[in-house]
Structure formats: structure tokens, C-alpha cells
Design a protein around this motif. Structure first.
Motif, short mmCIF file in Angstrom:
data_model
loop_
_atom_site.label_atom_id
_atom_site.label_comp_id
_atom_site.label_asym_id
_atom_site.label_seq_id
_atom_site.Cartn_x
_atom_site.Cartn_y
_atom_site.Cartn_z
N PHE A 316 -14.54 0.69 -18.34
CA PHE A 316 -14.90 -0.75 -18.54
C PHE A 316 -15.10 -1.52 -17.43
CE2 PHE A 316 -14.68 -4.97 -20.55
CZ PHE A 316 -15.86 -4.91 -21.38
N TYR A 317 -14.01 -1.90 -16.74
CA TYR A 317 -14.22 -2.84 -15.58
C TYR A 317 -14.57 -2.22 -14.47
CZ TYR A 317 -10.89 -5.59 -18.50
OH TYR A 317 -10.18 -6.37 -19.18
N PRO A 318 -14.29 -0.95 -14.05
CA PRO A 318 -14.95 -0.28 -12.88
C PRO A 318 -16.46 -0.17 -12.83
CG PRO A 318 -12.87 0.89 -13.39
CD PRO A 318 -13.12 -0.05 -14.61
N PHE A 319 -16.98 -0.03 -14.07
CA PHE A 319 -18.42 0.33 -14.35
C PHE A 319 -19.15 -1.05 -14.15
CE2 PHE A 319 -18.57 4.88 -16.00
CZ PHE A 319 -17.99 5.24 -14.74
N ILE A 320 -18.61 -1.95 -14.68
CA ILE A 320 -19.16 -3.32 -14.98
C ILE A 320 -19.17 -3.88 -13.52
CG2 ILE A 320 -18.82 -5.68 -15.30
CD1 ILE A 320 -17.83 -4.89 -18.17
N ILE A 321 -18.17 -3.87 -12.78
CA ILE A 321 -17.97 -4.26 -11.15
C ILE A 321 -19.19 -3.48 -10.62
CG2 ILE A 321 -16.67 -4.35 -9.27
CD1 ILE A 321 -14.25 -4.94 -11.32
N LEU A 322 -19.26 -2.37 -10.61
CA LEU A 322 -20.19 -1.51 -10.01
C LEU A 322 -21.48 -2.04 -10.18
CD1 LEU A 322 -19.22 2.19 -10.07
CD2 LEU A 322 -19.20 0.56 -7.88
N PHE A 323 -21.93 -2.43 -11.47
CA PHE A 323 -23.27 -3.20 -11.75
C PHE A 323 -23.44 -4.39 -10.95
CE2 PHE A 323 -24.04 -1.13 -15.97
CZ PHE A 323 -25.49 -0.95 -15.53
N TRP A 324 -22.22 -5.27 -10.96
CA TRP A 324 -22.31 -6.55 -9.88
C TRP A 324 -22.46 -6.14 -8.51
CZ3 TRP A 324 -17.64 -9.48 -12.70
CH2 TRP A 324 -18.05 -9.56 -14.25
N LEU A 325 -21.85 -5.30 -8.06
CA LEU A 325 -21.80 -4.75 -6.68
C LEU A 325 -23.37 -4.50 -6.28
CD1 LEU A 325 -18.68 -2.97 -5.96
CD2 LEU A 325 -19.32 -5.28 -4.94
N PHE A 326 -23.92 -3.85 -7.16
CA PHE A 326 -25.38 -3.32 -6.64
C PHE A 326 -26.41 -4.48 -6.86
CE2 PHE A 326 -23.34 0.65 -6.36
CZ PHE A 326 -23.94 1.25 -5.18
N LEU A 327 -26.09 -5.30 -7.67
CA LEU A 327 -26.77 -6.52 -8.02
C LEU A 327 -26.82 -7.39 -6.89
CD1 LEU A 327 -26.55 -6.99 -11.89
CD2 LEU A 327 -28.69 -6.51 -10.61
N TYR A 328 -25.70 -7.48 -6.53
CA TYR A 328 -25.46 -8.25 -5.07
C TYR A 328 -25.93 -7.62 -3.98
CZ TYR A 328 -22.67 -11.75 -2.47
OH TYR A 328 -22.15 -12.65 -1.71
N SER A 329 -26.16 -6.46 -3.84
CA SER A 329 -26.79 -5.87 -2.99
C SER A 329 -28.31 -6.14 -2.93
CB SER A 329 -26.73 -4.30 -2.89
OG SER A 329 -25.27 -3.68 -2.93
#
Length: 559
Positions: A316-329
Motif C-alpha cells: 500500500f505505502y510503497p506503491f503510493i509513494i512510487l506514484f508520488w515520486l514519478f509525479l514529482y519527476s
């Protein structure tokens, strides 16, 4: 996309209503069964409800499995106020509202996330089974998101009262506070020259204090798990990184793992290519991601974890944070490579379609609640994995624990339809002394259970002769208080078998009990039963797992 994102970055009333409606609808659709067929799940029935019923307000602060989950307890406590018979529906509705509030916080709170509406959308479109959606018990997983938002709070953001409120609620709701507390201390150090440095000190001190309390509860919970370093090395990166974009459509295999490794390398390459200069906030997100993964694999071996089939909540948390990281990218990328992070997020979001919702069986909670008042004690069914044959049980006590008549209103108890029996253990010894309380008077079955069980002083009859397709029925004359052994196969649906009290059909349900894969004692002691009666057990099912077996005590002159 950028124009759309900017419109939702500081939404006007129309954008707020439209975006909120979309997020709420998607949250509901990801686990519609939670409201359509509400149930009581796992520790919610075995720990949360009993503590709230017996201890009142003090039950809010009773730990569950070694840590406090205040948000889940508050949801359950509020739902109980509407009546325990309606608890599954009301608590599921409150859980939906709470998760919606957390998603809206991702969108609207003054954090350093980029394209925050799409960050909120990513919380819903993660490519995992929706295990954390729609249930009051797992609402504390959404609380953890609030802690991560506080770590990423804008340095110029004020609103101390909001930050403290979120920290108190989320910190006492999620064990993540123990791992994230050092981040709040780091914030206070790095932002010591900002205009709000005093607020950072307050938040840092409060976070450490709450973390100390949660940590104290955690260390009271003994854990005998041993970390398998080899399994962690082999499985963590491909599952928690590459698994983000390799759709969860099949079980683990060599090909699946290879694809995950390839995807992991590509994701790292894309991220490094785009983010040539890392800000402190993107570094914080990466560190939080690493912490979330570490906590997951420390809790459960990554070898058995799967985003759909086994422990999806740990993604749950790891995949959500990956979304956020690539949106930041995407925010950091230029025109020619901007497509790459968008492509990553779209592939991940499409992966959610392969595990979009989660169906479960109806455990007939209200029927059991109404039945419970006709017994001194009554074990309530609690859903474990949504299947009828794998229920847990939670003992509820009449009178001392729940004001039944007040909860049920003005119903005529003598005319209330209920179950004639209750589960009363699983020991064969418990029915051996019941000889004379039950006698077989009619029988069209000649088999046994799947394992062909045999017991001393107990006659076993069942509908499994050669296969699950065998059918038949048996009639047993019983006295009030008599007990039978009962067992079924791993059936998947209702209405393939019946347990009827002949002549009393208007007073008693004919549904068979769930969760009887092993031998279970059924005690026919409902206060509405006559002194003597006839019970008919019938099997009309022909599908997998649809067989039943009965054990009755043998009188000495019958041997």
C-alpha cells in the motif's frame, strides 16, 4: 496534463466538487462489496468490538496486535452508537468517509508533493488488491498517509493546529510513527532558520513522544519471526519496485520475477535520468519509500508477498509513494522526456484494473445478532478472507455486554426469526454424553465426510460417498439442548444445503453454519425451541466443496 494539473492544484469550488466526487466514486467502486454486503472483519470482531463493548471509552486505547489503532477504534465506536445490528454497514460507511478524508488531505494539504490531485488519485489506483479499502479495521493504514504528509509539509505552511491534530490522530493510529519520528526531528534541524521553526520543534517533540508510546506497546508484543536475508535480497527489489508496473495478473514464476527485475532497472534509469538534481523533499520521499519497504519485509517474508494474492496491504505505502515520486519527476522533466513518468504512472494505474475490487460472502450479521439474545452466550461470525468456509468466531455475551432489547427496538421477540443452534466448541468429547438427546429417524445418505472420520461412541454419516456431487438428507429427533457434530466442505455459496426444524419453519432460519471445515459442535438450545423436535439436514449441492457430515452420539444399546 500539466494544464489540467495546475487547474486542480488550487481548485475553485467547481474543481473541488468535481474532483472530490471523482475520488469518492473511485474509492467506493474499488470495494463496493464493503457497503453492498457489509461484514465484520478479522480483529475488528475478535478484539476491537469486544474491547469497545466491555471497556467503553477505555477500549479506544487498547492496542490491537501490539499497537494502537485509534482511527479504526473511533470509527467502530461511532458505528456502535447506531446499534450493533447495523454495525457492519455503518462502520463500513464511516471507513469510506475516513479514507476519502485522507485522500482529500493528500490533495489539499500544503505539502511539497507535485500535482497533488493526481497524487490523491494514485492512492486509489494502486495496482494491488483493495484490501485496505472500505473496512474500519484497516482504516489505520490510511492514517499512515497523514503521517507521510506531515513529513512533506511545506516549510512555509502554517496551520499548527491542523498539523498537531493530524499528528495526534495518525500517530496514535499507526505504528509508522515509530519509523517516521526521526524525520520530524530532521525537519526541525533542517528548518531551524525558517519562520516556523518553533512549530517544527513542537511537532518534532510531539512525534517523538507519541512514537515512544507506540514503541512501548510494540515491544510488549512478542515476535518469534526470523529474518531470512537471502529471501529479502532476492525478492524485495523486484516485488516492491518492478511489481509497480508489472501487472499482477498471475502467480509468482521465473518469467514474472524476470519481468519485475527488468522493470526495476528501467524505473531506476528513468528516475535518475530525469532527476539530475535531487531536492530535500524528493530525497525525503525516497527515504520514506525505503522505510516503508523495510517495514513490510521485516513483518512478512517478501518471498510470499504478492500485491493481489498474499498480503497486498504491505504494498500500500510503497506503491503510493512510487506514484508520488514519478509525479514529482514529471514536474522536473523537460518537454522531450516528460512522457516517461506519465507512462509509468499510467501503466501502474491500469494494473489496478486486474485487481480492481474484492468480493466477499454475506455472513448474515444481523440475523446472528438477533439470534444471540436467545442464548446465554453466542459466538458471532467474523469474516477472515471473505469466504464462507473460513470464518472466525467472537463470543458475545447476552445482557452483561450488550443491551439487546434497546439495540433491537420494539421487535416482538417471540416472533423473531432466528437460528435454532449455536456453535459450541469442536471436541467430539462434548457430545458423547448426549446419548438420548438425539436419534436418527430417517436417512438417505450412506457416506461420511471427505476424510472418512471415525470416532468412538459417535456415528458419522455424510453425503460424501464418491464425490462432492453426492446428495441426500437425514432427519434427527432431538431434545432441547441436544448437540450434533457437523462439518462441511469448502463451499463457495449459500443455499446448497439446509438445516430445518420441521414444523417450526416460521421461527427458524434453515441456513447452515459457515466456517465448519473441521468438526464443529452445534447446540440446539435456542429458547424458542420446543422440548422435542425433528431436525432435517439436507444436501442438494453438486459443486466443489458441497458436502456435509453429521455425528450423533451412540447409545450403549445401539453399539
Amino acid at each position: 496534463m500539466k494544464m489540467l494539473a495546475e487547474r486542480f492544484e488550487k481548485p475553485n469550488r467547481f474543481a473541488l466538487l468535481t474532483g472530490g466526487a471523482v475520488l469518492l466514486l473511485l474509492l467506493f467502486l474499488r470495494r463496493a462489496d464493503a457497503l453492498l454486503y457489509p461484514s465484520v472483519w478479522c480483529e475488528d470482531g475478535t478484539q476491537v468490538l469486544p474491547s469497545l463493548i466491555l471497556d467503553g471509552m477505555a477500549g479506544l486505547f487498547t492496542p490491537v496486535n501490539g499497537y494502537m489503532i485509534l482511527s479504526s477504534k473511533i470509527i467502530s465506536g461511532l458505528a456502535l452508537l447506531f446499534g450493533i445490528q447495523f454495525y457492519p454497514l455503518i462502520s463500513s460507511l464511516f471507513a469510506l468517509i475516513f479514507s476519502f478524508g485522507c485522500v482529500m488531505a493528500v490533495w489539499l494539504c500544503p505539502t511539497n508533493l507535485k500535482y497533488k490531485f493526481f497524487c490523491a488519485l494514485g492512492c486509489i489506483l494502486i495496482p494491488t488488491d483493495p484490501e485496505c479499502f472500505g473496512t474500519p479495521l484497516y482504516s489505520f493504514w490510511w492514517s499512515g498517509l497523514l503521517l507521510i504528509l506531515l513529513v512533506l509539509w511545506n516549510a512555509d505552511g502554517d496551520r499548527l493546529w491542523l498539523r498537531v491534530s493530524l499528528l495526534l490522530l495518525a500517530g496514535f493510529s499507526s505504528p509508522l510513527i515509530v519509523g517516521l519520528a526521526p524525520f520530524f526531528v530532521a525537519r526541525a534541524i533542517f528548518l531551524r532558520y525558517s519562520k516556523n521553526y518553533k512549530q517544527e520543534i513542537i511537532i518534532g517533540v510531539a512525534a517523538m513522544g507519541i512514537a515512544a508510546i507506540q514503541f512501548w506497546f510494540i515491544i510488549q508484543q512478542k515476535s518469534g519471526g526470523v529474518l531470512d536475508i537471502n529471501m529479502i535480497i532476492q525478492n524485495t527489489i523486484p516485488k516492491f519496485l518492478g511489481g509497480f508496473v508489472v501487472w499482477p495478473i498471475f502467480k509468482d514464476s521465473a518469467i514474472y520475477t524476470s519481468l519485475q527485475w527488468i522493470a526495476s532497472i528501467l524505473l531506476v534509469a528513468i528516475f535518475v535520468k530525469i532527476n539530475k538534481k535531487w531536492s530535500i523533499w524528493i530525497l525525503a520521499l525516497i527515504l520514506v519509500y525505503g522505510l516503508m519497504v523495510a517495514l513490510s519485509v521485516a513483518r512478512v517474508s517478501p518471498q510470499i508477498l504478492h500485491p493481489v494474492l498474499a498480503g497486498p496491504r504491505y504494498f500500500f505505502y510503497p506503491f503510493i509513494i512510487l506514484f508520488w515520486l514519478f509525479l514529482y519527476s514529471y514536474h522536473k522533466s523537460n518537454s522531450w522526456n516528460r512522457l516517461l513518468p506519465v507512462l509509468v504512472c499510467c501503466i501502474a494505474a491500469l494494473g489496478s484494473l486486474f485487481s480492481w475490487d474484492r468480493h466477499h460472502a454475506d455472513i448474515h450479521w444481523q440475523k446472528h445478532i438477533e439470534t444471540a439474545q436467545f442464548f446465554e452466550t453466542y459466538p458471532m461470525p467474523v469474516t477472515f478472507d471473505g469466504k464462507l468456509h473460513t470464518n472466525w468466531r467472537s463470543e458475545i455475551y447476552q445482557g452483561s455486554a450488550i443491551p439487546w432489547k434497546k439495540q433491537l427496538g420494539n421487535k416482538n421477540l417471540s416472533q423473531l426469526k432466528t437460528f435454532p443452534f449455536k456453535r459450541a466448541g469442536s471436541s467430539v468429547l462434548e457430545i458423547k454424553n448426549d446419548a438420548g438427546y438425539s436419534k436418527i429417524i430417517s436417512n438417505t445418505i450412506s457416506g461420511a465426510d471427505f476424510e472418512k472420520s471415525k470416532f468412538d461412541s459417535v456415528m458419522v454419516l455424510g453425503t460424501f460417498v464418491k464425490s462432492d456431487q453426492d446428495t441426500g438428507n437425514i432427519e434427527v429427533k432431538m431434545k432441547k439442548g441436544g448437540r450434533l457434530l457437523f462439518r462441511t466442505g469448502p463451499f463457495q455459496k449459500d443455499n446448497w444445503a439446509k438445516i430445518e426444524v420441521l414444523g417450526q419453519e416460521a421461527l427458524f432460519y434453515n441456513l447452515i453454519p459457515t466456517g465448519c471445515l473441521d468438526w464443529t459442535v452445534l447446540e440446539f438450545s435456542n429458547k424458542n425451541l420446543p422440548p422435542e423436535f425433528i431436525v432435517r439436514l439436507s444436501d442438494n449441492g453438486t459443486e466443489f466443496g458441497e458436502w456435509l457430515a453429521v455425528g450423533t452420539p451412540i447409545e450403549k444399546n445401539e453399539k
